[in-house]
Scaffold this active site. Structure first.
Site, PDB file in Angstrom:
ATOM      1  N   SER A 140       0.848  -1.189   0.000  1.00  0.00           N
ATOM      2  CA  SER A 140       0.000   0.000   0.000  1.00  0.00           C
ATOM      3  C   SER A 140       0.880   1.234   0.000  1.00  0.00           C
ATOM      4  O   SER A 140       1.979   1.237   0.570  1.00  0.00           O
ATOM      5  CB  SER A 140      -0.893   0.017   1.249  1.00  0.00           C
ATOM      6  OG  SER A 140      -1.568   1.256   1.370  1.00  0.00           O
ATOM      7  N   TYR A 154      -2.088  -0.304  10.154  1.00  0.00           N
ATOM      8  CA  TYR A 154      -2.136  -0.912   8.816  1.00  0.00           C
ATOM      9  C   TYR A 154      -0.916  -0.486   8.001  1.00  0.00           C
ATOM     10  O   TYR A 154      -0.292  -1.308   7.314  1.00  0.00           O
ATOM     11  CB  TYR A 154      -3.431  -0.470   8.138  1.00  0.00           C
ATOM     12  CG  TYR A 154      -3.565  -0.821   6.675  1.00  0.00           C
ATOM     13  CD1 TYR A 154      -3.984  -2.088   6.282  1.00  0.00           C
ATOM     14  CD2 TYR A 154      -3.323   0.137   5.685  1.00  0.00           C
ATOM     15  CE1 TYR A 154      -4.144  -2.397   4.936  1.00  0.00           C
ATOM     16  CE2 TYR A 154      -3.488  -0.165   4.337  1.00  0.00           C
ATOM     17  CZ  TYR A 154      -3.896  -1.429   3.968  1.00  0.00           C
ATOM     18  OH  TYR A 154      -4.064  -1.734   2.640  1.00  0.00           O
TER      19      TYR A 154
END
Length: 245
Positions: A140, A154
């Site tokens: 990501s 995250y």
């Protein structure tokens, strides 16, 4: 691997980026095993789309953070043949907010799914792979942006995916196996609703240099390129697909 039957495992293959990847790979002639955690109906719908494109495809329920379930997933794939590809995609954010306000059980689960799960899946996949195989991990843009006030936990897990990609690529290069990653930015998937903010992609679109959120199919194109024969010298790379962020 031109001329070789391709059998690719896609974790988190039922929805979002995983589903887009499955459709794209099916169109390129991959046979598929789609791992999913909960939504059997979505996984079967994706499998039906892959079959319509000419692929052989099955679904298999597996929690990637459980090593026994990971083994069961790959055992099921081995019944069909040699695994030649892995898209290590399963992931979740589960919560949006400052880290100090994020429950400990959420922090643990996010790291288990996004990092521990990816490590376990890659570990088992490599037991079944031979020369010419390839892994694409889904990281990501948060891994380098940090995602403050949203999901630092995250982002930290995805930074681990980048390290996994670089280290593992060097470790298995001598076996003729490539390991790369894609790092999507803000993409229109169900992950935002799962974290309690279904409008997040639209809300953040103005901050993306290209002026919009990405689409799952755009990420799937990058995954297919890294997994295929077009870039045989690329390994240990993290390809950003984030609209300029």
């Amino acid at each position: 691997m031109t001329g070789v039957t391709r059998l690719t495992v896609v974790t988190g293959g039922g929805r979002g980026i995983g589903a887009a990847v499955a459709r794209r790979l099916a169109a390129e002639g991959h046979d598929l095993v789609l791992g999913y955690a909960r939504d059997a109906d979505a996984a079967e719908a994706t499998a039906d789309a892959a079959r319509a494109a000419g692929a052989t495809c099955r679904t298999f329920r597996a929690d990637v953070s459980d090593p026994e379930e990971v083994d069961a997933l790959f055992d099921a794939a081995a019944e069909w043949g040699q695994v030649t590809g892995l898209v290590n995609n399963a992931g979740a954010t589960l919560h949006i907010g400052d880290l100090v306000d994020t429950p400990v059980d959420v922090v643990r689960r996010v790291i288990e799914v996004n990092l521990t799960g990816a490590v376990l899946v890659a570990r088992r996949a490599l037991r079944d792979m031979d020369r010419g195989a390839a892994i694409v991990n889904v990281s990501s843009a948060a891994a380098t942006l940090g995602a403050p006030h949203e999901y630092v936990h995250y982002a930290a897990a995805k930074a681990g995916i980048d390290a996994l990609t670089v280290g593992l690529a060097a470790e298995v290069a001598g076996r003729g196996i490539r390991v790369n990653a894609v790092a999507p930015g803000t993409v229109r998937t169900e992950i935002h609703a799962g974290a309690g903010d279904p409008g997040r992609a639209d809300r953040l679109a103005a901050g993306v240099p290209l002026g919009r959120a990405g689409e799952p199919d755009e990420v799937a194109e990058a995954v297919a390129w890294l997994l295929g024969d077009a870039c045989p010298f690329a390994t240990g790379a993290v390809l950003r697909v984030a609209g300029g962020r």
